[in-house]
Design a protein around this motif. Structure first.
Motif, mmCIF file in Angstrom:
data_model
loop_
_atom_site.group_PDB
_atom_site.id
_atom_site.type_symbol
_atom_site.label_atom_id
_atom_site.label_comp_id
_atom_site.label_asym_id
_atom_site.label_seq_id
_atom_site.Cartn_x
_atom_site.Cartn_y
_atom_site.Cartn_z
ATOM 1 N N GLY A 1 0.852 -1.000 -0.026
ATOM 2 C CA GLY A 1 0.122 0.005 -0.078
ATOM 3 C C GLY A 1 0.805 1.164 -0.011
ATOM 4 O O GLY A 1 1.516 1.599 1.104
ATOM 5 N N PHE A 2 0.847 1.933 -0.964
ATOM 6 C CA PHE A 2 1.579 2.975 -1.181
ATOM 7 C C PHE A 2 1.708 4.262 -0.133
ATOM 8 O O PHE A 2 2.619 4.580 0.571
ATOM 9 C CB PHE A 2 1.644 3.645 -2.486
ATOM 10 C CG PHE A 2 2.740 4.651 -2.859
ATOM 11 C CD1 PHE A 2 4.184 4.510 -2.853
ATOM 12 C CD2 PHE A 2 2.448 5.937 -3.341
ATOM 13 C CE1 PHE A 2 4.851 5.102 -3.085
ATOM 14 C CE2 PHE A 2 3.461 7.116 -3.491
ATOM 15 C CZ PHE A 2 4.684 6.548 -3.482
ATOM 16 N N GLU A 3 0.387 4.516 0.241
ATOM 17 C CA GLU A 3 0.039 5.476 1.136
ATOM 18 C C GLU A 3 0.602 5.133 2.484
ATOM 19 O O GLU A 3 1.116 5.976 3.242
ATOM 20 C CB GLU A 3 -1.185 6.100 1.227
ATOM 21 C CG GLU A 3 -1.635 6.926 0.113
ATOM 22 C CD GLU A 3 -1.912 6.158 -1.303
ATOM 23 O OE1 GLU A 3 -2.197 4.899 -1.141
ATOM 24 O OE2 GLU A 3 -1.848 6.700 -2.312
ATOM 25 N N ARG A 4 0.603 3.788 2.513
ATOM 26 C CA ARG A 4 1.067 3.079 4.083
ATOM 27 C C ARG A 4 2.558 3.485 4.086
ATOM 28 O O ARG A 4 3.131 3.733 5.258
ATOM 29 C CB ARG A 4 0.323 2.084 4.340
ATOM 30 C CG ARG A 4 -1.045 1.830 4.362
ATOM 31 C CD ARG A 4 -1.795 0.662 5.244
ATOM 32 N NE ARG A 4 -3.181 0.778 5.372
ATOM 33 C CZ ARG A 4 -3.882 -0.181 5.591
ATOM 34 N NH1 ARG A 4 -3.290 -1.511 5.879
ATOM 35 N NH2 ARG A 4 -5.126 -0.180 5.408
ATOM 36 N N ILE B 1 -3.760 8.979 7.123
ATOM 37 C CA ILE B 1 -3.488 8.642 5.610
ATOM 38 C C ILE B 1 -3.913 9.796 4.617
ATOM 39 O O ILE B 1 -3.463 9.837 3.497
ATOM 40 C CB ILE B 1 -4.004 7.246 5.118
ATOM 41 C CG1 ILE B 1 -3.428 6.746 4.125
ATOM 42 C CG2 ILE B 1 -5.582 7.235 5.405
ATOM 43 C CD1 ILE B 1 -3.351 5.278 3.920
ATOM 44 N N ARG B 2 -5.004 10.634 5.208
ATOM 45 C CA ARG B 2 -5.471 11.456 4.389
ATOM 46 C C ARG B 2 -4.551 12.713 3.952
ATOM 47 O O ARG B 2 -4.645 13.428 3.309
ATOM 48 C CB ARG B 2 -6.750 12.324 5.161
ATOM 49 C CG ARG B 2 -7.794 11.321 5.234
ATOM 50 C CD ARG B 2 -9.116 11.868 6.203
ATOM 51 N NE ARG B 2 -10.115 11.012 6.478
ATOM 52 C CZ ARG B 2 -10.292 9.943 7.075
ATOM 53 N NH1 ARG B 2 -8.943 9.669 7.745
ATOM 54 N NH2 ARG B 2 -11.258 9.254 7.190
ATOM 55 N N ASP B 3 -3.307 12.799 4.813
ATOM 56 C CA ASP B 3 -2.358 13.719 4.724
ATOM 57 C C ASP B 3 -1.123 13.014 3.932
ATOM 58 O O ASP B 3 -0.463 14.117 3.758
ATOM 59 C CB ASP B 3 -1.870 14.329 6.122
ATOM 60 C CG ASP B 3 -3.062 14.919 6.869
ATOM 61 O OD1 ASP B 3 -3.870 15.497 6.177
ATOM 62 O OD2 ASP B 3 -3.063 14.791 8.101
ATOM 63 N N VAL B 4 -1.249 12.227 3.423
ATOM 64 C CA VAL B 4 -0.103 11.689 2.429
ATOM 65 C C VAL B 4 -0.492 11.248 1.017
ATOM 66 O O VAL B 4 0.373 10.902 0.120
ATOM 67 C CB VAL B 4 0.592 10.438 3.116
ATOM 68 C CG1 VAL B 4 1.325 10.780 4.411
ATOM 69 C CG2 VAL B 4 -0.215 9.396 2.950
#
Ligand code: 4AD
Ligand code: MG
Length: 477
Positions: free
Chosen positions: A448-451, A462-465
């Motif tokens: 998972g890229f955002e993780r 996660i909303r901030d990345v």
């Protein structure tokens, strides 16, 4: 003369050379000092304006948020906080910004507030750092696989399959929603829809990725995936980016080795290439930690945590061992878990994953051989008849960052499992063909890229990345 980016200017030795810069005003002090940022670095260039030689009308328009062009000589700075500054001979206003209305004031804003103005938040130090790091990580992923000879395969966004079999998909249709065609039985007549069948946005490129691996040997995908799970957490998005490598002739151990090597590589890449941005975020986090009581503060700061992660091997344990550890833990005995662990076979909650990683092992953990009942149909069945060759990688502060498995390459076993799970085999004949024609041992995983970006930036939501997060009841911008 051409424009020079601030990142480059700040690395020059000042010798009175003429330069042109363009950027956005962060602050303007004493009618004299502009802090100018152009996004190439978090550091601002100090532009010194000679207010006696500059028209009053121009001075008034040098406001926070305005786009300007400054020409002048680069000199050693007398002031504190910078080594060079630009002695401006001319300042042009490119785009005005009404200081009264501009939402970003030169002060600290909360992340929640900035989420509401996500179209402007790139212009803050924090989000500048986060999204430059995100870019570097994406580049590092491609570089890692390219250097290993993997083929980047573009798997479809619109599909008729639900790869994970979890049913949490977004439908794709061009029906008039006020007048949906029905058949004789009163069911929706998808034959009349755009693709002539029911379609949805992909939840994973894996199944198509496997087709590529059966020809190229090693492939990876890197694209957006979509899940209609109603999880309003700090780690779930409805639209997120996933990296999915798939390798022929790999077993589960090869798969884990590759995942670990990839994570070490990309984190190292960011440490090397985004030093300033990571240091900025590290300081930001340390400031935040100071607000917390001593016992809630992290043992390692962001930099130490990243260093620790790239220099240590991940712990590898089976699901059965993990359950034993959790069952015997004082946490479980003192009923500190919301969901107590009493028996083999339960799905782990994030509190359990975090306990294993943050309290028990204090390092990233790979858990293998999960019960078949809680995992997807395509995972290779173990001889025990109960477990499958799955692996999840758990990271501190994040929980699951990677999910993968060795795939079931034996046609009879795969079909039997699909039948048992009520997965229609007719629609997946193309997938089953790989098991009919030259099947082989193979494996893959999804990162998972955002993780990953969450971990490397030390951000907590996660909303901030991701530039423009999509979550339940929220699809702005
Ligand atoms: O574990 P998942 O569901 O695995 C798959 O999709 C497999 N097809 C991967 C494969 O074997 N090729 O998802 C993989 C990873 C998770 O470990 C997590 O990091 C991330 O994708 N992920 C999410 N990230 C953000 N928001 C969500 N809603 C996510 N769901 C999964
Ligand atoms: Mg998973």
């Amino acid at each position: 003369m051409t424009r020079v980016k601030i990142k480059e200017i700040l690395s020059l030795s000042p010798q009175g050379q003429e330069v042109i810069v363009k950027g956005w005003v962060r602050t303007f002090r004493n009618n004299q000092f502009i802090a100018l940022n152009d996004g190439s670095t978090n550091n601002n260039l100090q532009v010194v304006v000679d207010f006696n030689a500059t028209e009053e009308t121009i001075l008034k328009r040098i406001t926070t948020g305005a786009a300007i062009c400054a020409t002048g000589k680069l000199i050693a700075s007398q002031g504190k906080g910078q080594t060079v500054e630009l002695n401006a001979t001319s300042v042009q206003i490119i785009g005005d910004s009404d200081a009264e209305k501009y939402p970003l004031q030169p002060k600290k804003h909360s992340l929640e507030f900035l989420r509401e103005i996500a179209h402007l938040r790139f212009r803050t130090n924090t989000f500048g750092a986060v999204f430059r790091i995100r870019h570097s990580l994406a580049y590092a992923v491609h570089k890692f696989f390219n250097d290993k000879g993997f083929v980047y395969l573009h798997t479809p966004i619109i599909t008729a399959s639900d790869a994970e079999g979890a049913g949490e998909t977004f439908a794709v249709t061009n029906f008039d929603l006020n007048n949906i065609p029905k058949n004789d039985k009163g069911e929706i007549d998808f034959k009349q829809d755009f693709f002539g069948k029911h379609t949805n946005l992909t939840v994973s490129g894996q199944l198509e990725g496997e087709l590529g691996a059966m020809a190229f040997g090693d492939i990876y995908t890197f694209g957006p995936t979509f899940r209609a799970e109603n999880s309003n957490t700090t780690r779930h998005l409805a639209e997120f980016w996933m990296i999915e490598p798939e390798m022929a002739f790999y077993d589960l151990n090869d798969n884990m080795d590759l995942a670990e090597e990839l994570l070490h590589y990309v984190i190292n890449y960011a440490l090397e290439h985004n030093k300033e941005d990571i240091e900025f975020l590290n300081t930001r986090l340390l400031d935040e930690e100071k607000q917390k009581p001593q016992n809630e503060r992290s043992e390692l700061n962001l930099l130490e945590k990243l260093q620790f992660c790239v220099t240590n091997k991940f712990e590898r344990i089976t699901y059965t061992q993990a359950i034993d550890i959790l069952k015997e833990s004082s946490h479980n005995k003192k009923k500190k878990f919301q969901y107590l662990i009493n028996e083999w076979g339960v799905d782990m909650q994030s509190e359990h994953e975090r306990y294993l990683v943050e309290k028990h092992f204090k390092k990233p953990v790979i858990i293998t051989d999960y019960p078949a009942a809680i995992k997807s149909f395509y995972m290779r069945q173990n001889e025990d008849g109960k477990t499958v060759r799955a692996m999840d990688i758990l990271f501190p502060g994040i929980g699951e960052i990677v999910g993968g498995s060795q795939r079931e390459e034996r046609l009879d076993k795969l079909e039997a499992r699909m039948n048992a799970m009520n997965i229609p085999t007719e629609e997946l004949q193309w997938y089953l063909d790989t098991r009919r024609f030259g099947t082989c041992e193979h494996a893959g995983f999804g990162l998972g890229f955002e993780r990953l970006v969450l971990f490397v930036t030390g951000m907590t939501n996660i909303r901030d990345v991701i530039p423009f997060p999509r979550t339940p009841k929220n699809c702005e911008f």
